[in-house]
Design an enzyme around this catalytic site. Structure first.
Site, short mmCIF file in Angstrom:
data_model
loop_
_atom_site.label_atom_id
_atom_site.label_comp_id
_atom_site.label_asym_id
_atom_site.label_seq_id
_atom_site.Cartn_x
_atom_site.Cartn_y
_atom_site.Cartn_z
N ASP A 115 12.59 38.32 6.32
CA ASP A 115 13.44 39.44 6.00
C ASP A 115 14.32 39.02 4.62
O ASP A 115 15.52 39.84 4.48
CB ASP A 115 14.40 39.52 7.20
CG ASP A 115 13.93 40.49 8.32
OD1 ASP A 115 12.77 40.82 7.98
OD2 ASP A 115 14.16 40.63 9.33
N HIS A 170 11.01 17.57 -15.21
CA HIS A 170 11.22 18.83 -14.67
C HIS A 170 12.26 18.57 -13.17
O HIS A 170 12.02 19.12 -12.11
CB HIS A 170 10.20 19.60 -14.41
CG HIS A 170 9.74 20.06 -15.64
ND1 HIS A 170 8.10 20.45 -15.63
CD2 HIS A 170 10.03 20.56 -16.59
CE1 HIS A 170 8.20 20.89 -16.61
NE2 HIS A 170 9.08 20.95 -17.35
N ASP A 226 19.93 20.77 -18.58
CA ASP A 226 18.95 21.64 -19.25
C ASP A 226 19.27 23.06 -18.41
O ASP A 226 18.73 23.08 -17.46
CB ASP A 226 17.47 21.15 -19.34
CG ASP A 226 16.75 22.07 -20.27
OD1 ASP A 226 17.05 23.36 -20.58
OD2 ASP A 226 15.39 21.84 -20.45
N ASP A 264 18.17 28.99 -23.89
CA ASP A 264 17.49 27.71 -23.33
C ASP A 264 18.29 26.52 -24.12
O ASP A 264 18.16 26.34 -25.18
CB ASP A 264 16.15 27.72 -23.71
CG ASP A 264 15.29 26.60 -22.97
OD1 ASP A 264 16.10 25.78 -22.33
OD2 ASP A 264 14.10 26.20 -23.38
N HIS A 324 6.72 15.09 -24.62
CA HIS A 324 6.68 16.54 -24.59
C HIS A 324 6.77 17.13 -26.02
O HIS A 324 6.99 16.42 -27.04
CB HIS A 324 7.74 17.29 -23.87
CG HIS A 324 9.29 17.10 -24.10
ND1 HIS A 324 9.64 17.56 -25.03
CD2 HIS A 324 10.08 16.28 -23.35
CE1 HIS A 324 10.99 17.33 -25.19
NE2 HIS A 324 11.43 16.46 -24.26
N HIS A 376 9.20 25.78 -28.35
CA HIS A 376 8.31 26.91 -27.80
C HIS A 376 8.86 28.15 -28.12
O HIS A 376 10.13 28.21 -28.36
CB HIS A 376 8.05 26.69 -26.31
CG HIS A 376 9.52 26.67 -25.59
ND1 HIS A 376 10.22 27.58 -25.13
CD2 HIS A 376 9.93 25.58 -25.07
CE1 HIS A 376 11.34 27.13 -24.63
NE2 HIS A 376 11.18 25.84 -24.23
N HIS A 388 9.76 30.46 -21.75
CA HIS A 388 8.48 30.00 -22.41
C HIS A 388 7.95 31.19 -22.93
O HIS A 388 6.94 31.84 -22.28
CB HIS A 388 7.62 29.21 -21.61
CG HIS A 388 8.19 27.83 -21.37
ND1 HIS A 388 7.49 26.95 -20.65
CD2 HIS A 388 9.13 27.14 -21.92
CE1 HIS A 388 8.57 25.71 -20.46
NE2 HIS A 388 9.33 26.04 -21.32
N GLU A 437 13.78 21.03 -29.39
CA GLU A 437 14.25 19.99 -28.36
C GLU A 437 13.60 18.62 -28.17
O GLU A 437 13.35 18.45 -27.23
CB GLU A 437 14.05 20.89 -26.95
CG GLU A 437 12.87 21.49 -27.01
CD GLU A 437 12.47 22.19 -25.44
OE1 GLU A 437 12.88 21.55 -24.38
OE2 GLU A 437 12.16 23.25 -25.41
N TYR A 479 13.34 9.37 -23.73
CA TYR A 479 13.38 8.87 -22.19
C TYR A 479 12.82 7.47 -21.92
O TYR A 479 11.68 7.40 -22.21
CB TYR A 479 12.54 9.89 -21.34
CG TYR A 479 12.63 11.43 -21.80
CD1 TYR A 479 13.68 12.08 -21.26
CD2 TYR A 479 11.95 11.96 -22.84
CE1 TYR A 479 13.99 13.40 -21.68
CE2 TYR A 479 12.36 13.16 -23.33
CZ TYR A 479 13.30 13.95 -22.65
OH TYR A 479 13.27 15.24 -22.98
N ARG A 518 17.90 14.39 -24.15
CA ARG A 518 17.34 15.73 -24.94
C ARG A 518 18.53 16.53 -25.59
O ARG A 518 19.66 16.53 -24.91
CB ARG A 518 16.35 16.45 -24.09
CG ARG A 518 15.94 17.60 -24.53
CD ARG A 518 14.67 18.46 -23.78
NE ARG A 518 14.99 18.70 -22.61
CZ ARG A 518 14.69 18.31 -21.19
NH1 ARG A 518 14.16 17.17 -21.19
NH2 ARG A 518 15.26 18.89 -20.20
N GLU A 536 18.79 20.43 -27.10
CA GLU A 536 17.95 21.44 -27.43
C GLU A 536 18.93 22.83 -27.68
O GLU A 536 19.67 23.08 -27.29
CB GLU A 536 17.24 22.08 -26.01
CG GLU A 536 16.59 23.22 -25.91
CD GLU A 536 15.84 23.57 -24.92
OE1 GLU A 536 16.30 23.24 -23.65
OE2 GLU A 536 14.68 24.18 -25.02
N1 GLY Z 1 14.27 24.87 -19.95
C1 GLY Z 1 12.66 24.84 -20.28
C2 GLY Z 1 12.46 24.20 -21.47
O1 GLY Z 1 13.34 23.65 -22.24
O2 GLY Z 1 11.40 24.27 -21.90
MN MN Z 2 13.21 24.67 -23.98
MN MN Z 3 15.54 23.97 -22.03
#
Ligand code: GLY
Ligand code: MN
Ligand code: MN
Length: 438
Positions: free
Chosen positions: A38, A243, A260, A271, A350, A354, A361, A384, A388, A406, A408
């Protein structure tokens, strides 16, 4: 600021033009999603569907039909009918009347009539455009419609000879943002920047990560916004889990915290990542690594210019990160060779950015054929970079271990160079320490 029906119509006009004559395009938004008994997830319309319609209700399908060259196209909207009892329980519906009067459809039908009404729209068209591969069930339904239309050939009709991925057309439209879209993204960025500022001002040792997340959510909520993606609030070594979304540990004196998190405003995302000390003061090791990431980020932002290829800012960032890691003794060897062998991937695993837009994304091709595409005015991209140092990395001195950083920001490519939408939240060591001390 909100988009108007005229803005959505302009997008449909543009799409109809790209489709060419005698074609039909079908675009659906999904149904509500079940969370548990529900209880549904709060509904959020499919981005490309909303981009063309401005219609935010679930269970709807838009159809554009073009006819002979020079003739007007037809826009049909299939949606939920008005229903007094359902509306008392679950809220307002525009219904087929509203689809025409408010949302500018040329004609509208109850969604239950879709299977029946769609066949006539496929007959005698040359091309069918739809978004293949988003929902298996919908793909199967479209296949059935094609079969039915084909079966009508015995009666003298024709059916589309070509089926084309509609995403290719819409994604390219969405990739380059209009002035109004940039304005919405600026608002989302300003709200998100305020949220990060509040987080820097409210953090204290022993606070739980989720309590710090709540400070961000308070600012998002106050502006009627929701997070554009699941927030990451990672203290100490949790920042090294890319993540990390549990956000359920205490923040420790002497650690950094990586956040983030950013909101969505009127269907447009921001972002942002910031990393700052829980006690307001960077340690020498934290500061040394932080300044390498910041140098890499500033140089990569500066490289986000018309004509540069998509990966160029990443290449710029990687070179500076590698150089910095060598200077601090975390890597050893020749910088160019370490870049070539991707040795930096031990600490930076990474990409540097993006596309950003209605989806965090966002859509749009990154390559043209074999080559990274070049930046054009109106594209929005994140920058970004990060470092790490895994808590169990025995190849480095123990003093570096468990530090994750990071930074960004969101960048619009413009004729006048990179425009940083997210500049309202500080990012130098001095600015952060000063803000946190005040
Ligand atoms: N918050 C997702 C990224 O930075 O790609
Ligand atoms: Mn991002
Ligand atoms: Mn991000």
């Amino acid at each position: 600021m909100k988009l108007t029906q005229a803005d959505f119509k302009q997008r449909r006009d543009h799409l109809a033009q790209k489709m060419g004559a005698n074609s039909v395009a079908i675009i659906a938004t999904r149904a509500e999603m079940y969370r548990n008994r529900d209880a549904d997830y709060k509904y959020r319309a499919d981005s490309s569907f909303y981009y063309l319609t401005g219609f935010a209700e679930p269970e709807a399908v838009a159809v554009l039909e073009t006819f002979a060259e020079g003739e007007m196209y037809r826009y049909s909207l299939f949606c939920r009918e008005r229903n007094r009892e359902m509306e008392i329980w679950n809220g307002y519906r525009a219904g087929v009347e509203g689809a025409v009067e408010i949302y500018g459809a040329d004609e509208a039908f109850a969604i239950d009539l879709l299977d029946q009404e769609i066949i006539a729209k496929l007959l005698n068209k040359d091309r069918l455009y739809f978004r293949i591969g988003h929902q298996a069930e919908f793909d199967a339904r479209v296949s059935q419609w094609i079969q039915k239309a084909d079966a009508q050939q015995r009666r003298g009709s024709t059916s589309p000879a070509e089926v084309i991925q509609l995403d290719r057309l819409i994604d390219e439209m969405r990739l380059k943002k209009s002035a109004q879209e940039i304005e919405l993204m600026q608002i989302a960025s300003n709200i998100s920047a305020d949220a990060h500022t509040r987080a820097m001002q409210s953090v204290k040792p022993e606070m739980m990560e989720y309590a710090l997340e709540a400070e961000l959510n308070y600012i998002f909520g106050k502006h009627g916004c929701v997070p554009a993606y699941n927030s990451i609030v990672g203290g100490g070594e949790n920042a090294c889990i890319l993540h990390y979304v549990e956000n359920n540990k205490p923040l420790k004196d002497g650690d950094l915290v990586l956040i983030d998190a950013a909101c969505e405003y009127e269907f447009y995302a921001s972002d942002i990542t910031r990393t700052f000390p829980v006690n307001g003061k960077f340690s020498p090791e934290q500061k040394a690594l932080y300044n390498i990431v910041l140098d890499a980020q500033l140089a990569a932002i500066d490289a986000t210019r018309i004509g540069n290829h998509y990966k160029y800012p990443h290449e710029v960032a990687v070179k500076i990160l590698t150089q910095g890691l060598v200077e601090l003794g975390l890597l050893s060897g020749n910088v160019d060779e370490l870049v070539e062998s991707e040795a930096f991937r031990q600490f930076f695993m990474h990409g540097t950015g993006h596309w950003l837009g209605m989806d965090v994304h966002d859509v749009g091709a990154y390559k043209h054929g074999e080559d990274w595409r070049a930046y054009e005015a109106g594209m929005v991209v994140t920058v970004e970079p990060g470092l790490y140092i895994a808590p169990d990395d025995e190849t480095v001195d123990v003093k570096w271990r468990g530090i994750g950083i990071r930074i960004e920001d969101d960048i619009v490519v413009t004729e006048n160079g990179p425009l940083v939408l997210t500049k309202n939240v500080v990012k130098t060591v001095e600015e952060i320490e000063q803000l946190m001390a005040s």
